[in-house]
Write an enzyme that holds these catalytic residues in place. Structure first.
Site, PDB file in Angstrom:
ATOM      1  N   HIS A 171       0.800  -1.235   0.000  1.00  0.00           N
ATOM      2  CA  HIS A 171       0.000   0.000   0.000  1.00  0.00           C
ATOM      3  C   HIS A 171       0.826   1.275   0.000  1.00  0.00           C
ATOM      4  O   HIS A 171       0.260   2.363   0.168  1.00  0.00           O
ATOM      5  CB  HIS A 171      -0.938   0.050   1.206  1.00  0.00           C
ATOM      6  CG  HIS A 171      -2.020  -0.981   1.179  1.00  0.00           C
ATOM      7  ND1 HIS A 171      -3.256  -0.756   0.657  1.00  0.00           N
ATOM      8  CD2 HIS A 171      -2.016  -2.262   1.608  1.00  0.00           C
ATOM      9  CE1 HIS A 171      -3.997  -1.842   0.768  1.00  0.00           C
ATOM     10  NE2 HIS A 171      -3.260  -2.781   1.337  1.00  0.00           N
ATOM     11  N   LYS A 211      -7.847  14.054   4.136  1.00  0.00           N
ATOM     12  CA  LYS A 211      -6.990  12.862   4.132  1.00  0.00           C
ATOM     13  C   LYS A 211      -5.957  13.058   5.225  1.00  0.00           C
ATOM     14  O   LYS A 211      -5.845  14.164   5.775  1.00  0.00           O
ATOM     15  CB  LYS A 211      -6.290  12.695   2.779  1.00  0.00           C
ATOM     16  CG  LYS A 211      -5.633  13.983   2.275  1.00  0.00           C
ATOM     17  CD  LYS A 211      -5.081  13.864   0.868  1.00  0.00           C
ATOM     18  CE  LYS A 211      -6.106  14.045  -0.214  1.00  0.00           C
ATOM     19  NZ  LYS A 211      -6.384  12.819  -0.969  1.00  0.00           N
ATOM     20  N   ARG A 212      -5.192  12.007   5.545  1.00  0.00           N
ATOM     21  CA  ARG A 212      -4.135  12.185   6.530  1.00  0.00           C
ATOM     22  C   ARG A 212      -3.200  13.305   6.106  1.00  0.00           C
ATOM     23  O   ARG A 212      -3.004  13.559   4.915  1.00  0.00           O
ATOM     24  CB  ARG A 212      -3.336  10.889   6.674  1.00  0.00           C
ATOM     25  CG  ARG A 212      -4.061   9.835   7.444  1.00  0.00           C
ATOM     26  CD  ARG A 212      -4.305  10.291   8.865  1.00  0.00           C
ATOM     27  NE  ARG A 212      -3.106  10.219   9.645  1.00  0.00           N
ATOM     28  CZ  ARG A 212      -2.911   9.397  10.661  1.00  0.00           C
ATOM     29  NH1 ARG A 212      -3.879   8.589  11.052  1.00  0.00           N
ATOM     30  NH2 ARG A 212      -1.776   9.383  11.327  1.00  0.00           N
ATOM     31  N   LYS A 251       1.279  14.309   0.283  1.00  0.00           N
ATOM     32  CA  LYS A 251      -0.084  14.614  -0.165  1.00  0.00           C
ATOM     33  C   LYS A 251      -0.245  16.100  -0.499  1.00  0.00           C
ATOM     34  O   LYS A 251      -1.236  16.523  -1.086  1.00  0.00           O
ATOM     35  CB  LYS A 251      -1.096  14.192   0.893  1.00  0.00           C
ATOM     36  CG  LYS A 251      -1.152  12.672   1.110  1.00  0.00           C
ATOM     37  CD  LYS A 251      -2.121  12.300   2.225  1.00  0.00           C
ATOM     38  CE  LYS A 251      -2.071  10.832   2.608  1.00  0.00           C
ATOM     39  NZ  LYS A 251      -2.816   9.965   1.668  1.00  0.00           N
ATOM     40  N   THR A 300      -8.539   6.698  -1.950  1.00  0.00           N
ATOM     41  CA  THR A 300      -9.911   6.176  -2.025  1.00  0.00           C
ATOM     42  C   THR A 300     -10.909   7.301  -1.767  1.00  0.00           C
ATOM     43  O   THR A 300     -12.048   7.222  -2.216  1.00  0.00           O
ATOM     44  CB  THR A 300     -10.129   5.020  -1.028  1.00  0.00           C
ATOM     45  OG1 THR A 300      -9.525   5.387   0.213  1.00  0.00           O
ATOM     46  CG2 THR A 300      -9.516   3.733  -1.534  1.00  0.00           C
ATOM     47  N   LYS A 354     -14.665   8.387  -3.418  1.00  0.00           N
ATOM     48  CA  LYS A 354     -15.871   8.733  -2.654  1.00  0.00           C
ATOM     49  C   LYS A 354     -16.424  10.082  -3.108  1.00  0.00           C
ATOM     50  O   LYS A 354     -17.631  10.279  -3.220  1.00  0.00           O
ATOM     51  CB  LYS A 354     -15.556   8.753  -1.152  1.00  0.00           C
ATOM     52  CG  LYS A 354     -15.259   7.374  -0.601  1.00  0.00           C
ATOM     53  CD  LYS A 354     -14.577   7.392   0.769  1.00  0.00           C
ATOM     54  CE  LYS A 354     -13.963   6.015   1.045  1.00  0.00           C
ATOM     55  NZ  LYS A 354     -12.949   6.038   2.115  1.00  0.00           N
TER      56      LYS A 354
HETATM   57  C1  26V Z   1       3.173   1.825   7.176  1.00  0.00           C
HETATM   58  C2  26V Z   1       3.670   1.943   8.413  1.00  0.00           C
HETATM   59  C3  26V Z   1       5.091   1.915   8.543  1.00  0.00           C
HETATM   60  C4  26V Z   1       5.554   1.637   9.875  1.00  0.00           C
HETATM   61  C5  26V Z   1       4.781   2.291  10.949  1.00  0.00           C
HETATM   62  C6  26V Z   1       3.332   2.226  10.844  1.00  0.00           C
HETATM   63  C7  26V Z   1       2.823   2.091   9.508  1.00  0.00           C
HETATM   64  C8  26V Z   1       1.493   2.121   9.314  1.00  0.00           C
HETATM   65  C9  26V Z   1       1.005   2.006   8.060  1.00  0.00           C
HETATM   66  C10 26V Z   1       1.839   1.854   6.992  1.00  0.00           C
HETATM   67  C11 26V Z   1       1.353   1.711   5.648  1.00  0.00           C
HETATM   68  C12 26V Z   1       0.253   2.603   5.412  1.00  0.00           C
HETATM   69  C13 26V Z   1      -0.013   2.552   4.022  1.00  0.00           C
HETATM   70  C14 26V Z   1      -1.301   3.203   3.669  1.00  0.00           C
HETATM   71  O1  26V Z   1      -2.144   3.538   4.473  1.00  0.00           O
HETATM   72  N1  26V Z   1      -1.435   3.357   2.406  1.00  0.00           N
HETATM   73  C15 26V Z   1      -2.619   3.890   1.808  1.00  0.00           C
HETATM   74  O2  26V Z   1      -3.406   2.781   1.415  1.00  0.00           O
HETATM   75  C16 26V Z   1      -4.594   3.179   0.772  1.00  0.00           C
HETATM   76  C17 26V Z   1      -5.387   1.926   0.510  1.00  0.00           C
HETATM   77  O3  26V Z   1      -4.726   1.127  -0.421  1.00  0.00           O
HETATM   78  C18 26V Z   1      -4.257   3.935  -0.482  1.00  0.00           C
HETATM   79  O4  26V Z   1      -5.463   4.365  -1.071  1.00  0.00           O
HETATM   80  C19 26V Z   1      -3.381   5.133  -0.176  1.00  0.00           C
HETATM   81  O5  26V Z   1      -2.966   5.743  -1.368  1.00  0.00           O
HETATM   82  C20 26V Z   1      -2.182   4.701   0.620  1.00  0.00           C
HETATM   83  O6  26V Z   1      -1.427   5.806   1.073  1.00  0.00           O
END
Ligand code: 26V
Length: 824
Positions: free
Chosen positions: A366, A554-555, A560, A662, A666
């Site tokens: 992701h 968004k976050r 972003k 996403t 929406k």
């Molecule tokens: C990575 C990490 C790295 C270590 C610490 C905690 C942590 C938590 C989450 C992540 C990965 C997050 C990735 C994420 O949220 N990606 C988003 O996923 C969405 C669904 O596929 C996508 O629409 C977004 O573009 C993408 O940023």
């Protein structure tokens, strides 16, 4: 007819009677005196009971189908986050009982929305990744796939955000009191998970054996949340593990009077599922997070293996009947954990176990941000789960042998692809090596995985790599969140689109129908009024519904580029100050964003947005033309109010960085028009609606790469564009009495990395050009409304139903056990 009789809950007098019984017997009140909180409780427990009964009936069905064919599998979707939001309205909608319940409420003069608002969001996720998992559970169930989600039962969800003097402050999100009604405890399915302990390997009769003594054992207690589907009797479940100490107390300490120490064991076990980690896309290498991951993985794997043995009595067909999906790398330890269970508990040899495991597991990536690719310190892993580390060493050793034969002599490449390297465990490499399929979440993102992030793996095993573009639960995000638009669609194209999203396309035929255009505009305005009232009630000042609503929600993350949006708003502000009589339609810029608590720079950007809002909104010279709103504590339930009211959807990440997005989908399905870069799913949105129905600007991903390669110098752009320069310079003086020189420096000076690492300045001019074109299009109401209609119609392909069918066909190789009778 048979269906009606089969479900007594559909009978209004039964429904009402059950609510009344609960009110009197449990809450000691009655329909006349019930508060909205009472009514929420009474109806929610009833629906939960109904789902429980449906689940029981479905269990027999799905098991007999599973046993009778080799064409279906059980799908396990494992994810650290499920951002479920509220459940009551969704369940009522899916069960076809919303009208009945709302009639009862109206009878007692209770506004249904007030009742729904009683329910706290289950905020068990950070953002896109967790919300996607929630949307997928809906699509899996509606289409009749046999699926279970696994995650953790965090006592506290994502923090509640408050803005104090412009600055984000975090408060605990204590969701359980109100959310518990949906959680069904299953004590009897508790599993034990071992951490630490003394581990010794030794050889016996040519076999490697080990002993593990004195581990710390923690219990994982499951809580099941039933997942309803629309137009189906299928009910799946999301199983959430809660950590509990296995021995209640340290009795030695207790007996010697050291009560604090005695409680410590309990406390440290229960800490594991205390709180969701609030970081997404930034590194958070904490020991407790690793414990969370292993608790979830180990309990889930034990549970999966037990299910399999109950049903089939053998592990031999495991990969033929089971698909385990790891959503990002956080559950990647399923690979060594399943190996451990197969070998240690069931005596399987390595080769056979590996064959089964790697054909069972699949992995979705992701993010391409290098800093978000998970790595764990080897000694941490080794001490916390010594047996698992032993297995990781063997996976690494065997992989290296294979990789050397594929890339002879290229030890650099092999090191780069390995699981263990530089005293770290690399979770992404482990996930690719242990899976039979790997996918990205949009066409562009999946291509970048092949070209870049996992290029060497792609060369070695190209057949592993595929794409599944994300999708959304449009029954929630359109039908429930925007009922007026949904009923206009019913009138125009019939209601079949509610289960078959491809029908939505039929709405495009109405693009030039003036009557429908006007309806679409009227509905949008109603939704803007509702949002505006909500904003007024919450934060005191309601934006003008006749202004254009431009939304970025968004976050908060540098990539972003909320900052790009802000720089342009500043330039608008300056233009109005310079020419108070400027002819323009009033603009309302709406932001929603949480920052990871440790992400300092992101918090400064939040402060900048809020201080800029304070200054603009209180400046009488501009406040009738320009307004900035920051939605505090942006969440699923706020998004449900925001999406239907959005006119312009800001999707402006630096090309190549946003995996999919996403929120873009929406907003689109609610008739919002995208202004965006060619990034993530925006590329496919443009493909779907055509270039005339979207405003694209900025560099492409390839141009970004070239530009960085040549050497990007933001200060040159700054000096050559007076509008941009004035906006950037204003950061020194700042807004609302706070200087933001630090942000100016970030844009111009290479302090930590390069200046302006996400290239806001580079794309600024073209962004302004696109906005000018958008503003002109907005004034042509017919054109705008027809764009809106086409966006709604061609959002059909961004349904989570379609995503799930792609996963089922291309990755899991499975079919529904109970095909939805109303779907084709
Ligand atoms: C990575 C990490 C790295 C270590 C610490 C905690 C942590 C938590 C989450 C992540 C990965 C997050 C990735 C994420 O949220 N990606 C988003 O996923 C969405 C669904 O596929 C996508 O629409 C977004 O573009 C993408 O940023």
């Amino acid at each position: 007819m048979e269906k009606k009789a089969a479900n007594k809950y559909n009978d209004p007098s039964y429904f009402r009677g059950q609510v009344e019984t609960y009110l009197t017997n449990i809450l000691h009140t009655d329909l006349k005196n019930a508060t909205p909180a009472n009514m929420y409780q009474a109806i929610a427990q009833l629906i939960n009971r109904e789902l429980g009964e449906m689940r029981l009936a479905y269990n027999d069905k799905r098991k007999s189908v599973q046993k009778s064919t080799d064409k279906t599998k059980k799908v396990y979707y494992i994810c650290m986050e499920f951002l479920m939001g509220q459940s009551l309205k969704n369940n009522l909608y899916n069960l076809g009982q919303q009208a009945m319940a709302e009639d009862l409420l109206r009878e007692i003069h209770m506004d249904p929305q007030v009742l729904y608002d009683q329910e706290p969001d289950a905020g068990l996720g950070n953002g896109g990744l967790g919300r996607l998992a929630a949307c997928f559970m809906d699509a899996l169930t509606t289409q009749g796939y046999d699926a279970t989600g696994y995650s953790l039962c965090y006592e506290y969800g994502l923090f509640r955000q408050k803005i104090v003097d412009g600055w984000q402050v975090e408060f605990p999100d204590n969701w359980l009191p109100g959310g518990r009604v949906w959680l069904n405890p299953r004590e009897e399915d508790t599993f034990e998970v071992n951490f630490y302990g003394d581990y010794h390997e030794y050889w016996e009769n040519g076999q490697l054996k080990y002993t593990l003594t004195d581990p710390q054992t923690v219990e994982a207690v499951p809580y099941d949340l039933f997942i309803s589907g629309s137009g189906t009797t299928a009910v799946n479940k999301l199983r959430l593990w809660s950590a509990r100490s296995s021995g209640s107390f340290d009795m030695n300490a207790f007996n010697s009077g050291d009560f604090t120490k005695a409680a410590q064991r309990t406390n440290s076990a229960e800490m594991i599922t205390k709180v969701l980690y609030p970081a997404d896309n930034i590194p958070e290498g904490k020991e407790l997070r690793l414990k969370q991951q292993y608790l979830m993985v180990s309990a889930s794997c034990q549970n999966i293996v037990r299910d399999q043995l109950h049903l089939y009595g053998t592990l031999d067909n495991f990969h033929k009947k089971t698909a385990i999906h790891i959503n990002d790398t956080h559950p990647a330890l399923v690979v060594p954990e399943l190996m451990r269970i197969f070998m240690d508990d069931y005596g399987m040899g390595w080769e056979k176990a590996w064959e089964i495991v790697s054909n069972t597991v699949s992995y979705t990536n992701h993010t391409v941000l290098a800093e978000a690719l998970e790595k764990w310190n080897s000694s941490l892993v080794q001490s916390m789960m010594p047996r698992i580390y032993g297995i990781l060493q063997e996976i690494d050793r065997r992989f290296r042998i294979q990789a050397f034969s594929r890339f002879p002599g290229d030890s650099g490449k092999v090191d780069y692809m390995a699981v263990l390297q530089d005293r770290e465990v690399r979770m992404a490499n482990l996930s690719v090596i242990g899976s039979h399929k790997v996918n990205g979440v949009s066409k562009l993102h999946s291509q970048i995985l092949k070209d870049d992030v996992f290029h060497d793996f792609y060369l070695a095993t190209p057949e592993k790599f595929t794409n599944v573009t994300n999708g959304i639960a449009y029954r929630r995000w359109l039908c429930q969140a925007n009922p007026e638009l949904a009923s206009l669609l019913d009138d125009c194209i019939g209601s079949a689109y509610r289960l078959d999203s491809s029908q939505l396309k039929l709405f495009a035929a109405y693009r030039s129908d003036v009557g429908v255009q006007e309806e679409v505009e009227k509905i949008k305005r109603n939704n803007k009024v509702r949002l505006s009232n909500f904003i007024g009630q919450q934060w005191g000042s309601a934006p003008d519904p006749d202004s254009i609503f431009i939304v970025q929600a968004k976050r908060l993350h540098e990539y972003k580029r909320q900052l790009l949006n802000v720089l342009r708003i500043i330039s608008r502000y300056q233009a109005i100050k310079a020419d108070p009589n400027i002819d323009m339609r009033p603009e309302t810029y709406i932001f929603g964003a949480k920052a990871a608590p440790s992400y300092y720079h992101a918090k400064f950007i939040i402060q900048l947005i809020n201080k800029l809002a304070d200054e603009i909104n209180s400046d009488p010279a501009v406040s009738d033309k320009l307004r900035v709103v920051f939605l505090e504590n942006y969440s699923v339930s706020i998004a449900e109010k925001l999406m239907p009211a959005t006119e312009v959807s800001e999707q402006i990440s630096l090309a190549g960085k946003e995996a999919s997005g996403t929120g873009n989908m929406k907003m689109m399905i609610n008739g919002g028009i995208t202004i965006g870069t060619l990034d993530g799913a925006n590329v496919e949105i443009r493909e779907a609606v055509g270039p005339d129905n979207i405003f694209i600007f900025g560099m492409t991903a390839d141009e970004v790469r070239d530009c960085l390669h040549r050497g990007y110098d933001s200060s040159k752009i700054y000096s050559s564009d007076p509008v941009l320069k004035a906006a950037v310079d204003s950061l020194d003086r700042g807004f609302g009495g706070v200087s933001f020189s630090n942000i100016k420096e970030y844009l111009l000076k290479p302090t930590y990395s390069i200046a302006d690492p996400y290239m806001c300045l580079m794309d600024f001019k073209d962004y302004c050009r696109a906005h000018d074109e958008l503003a002109a299009a907005y004034e042509d109401r017919q054109r705008w409304n027809s764009m809106s209609i086409e966006n709604i119609a061609y959002a059909d392909r961004f349904s989570a139903d379609r995503s799930i069918r792609n996963y089922a066909d291309m990755i899991w190789d499975t079919r529904p056990v109970l095909p939805n009778p109303s779907m084709k």
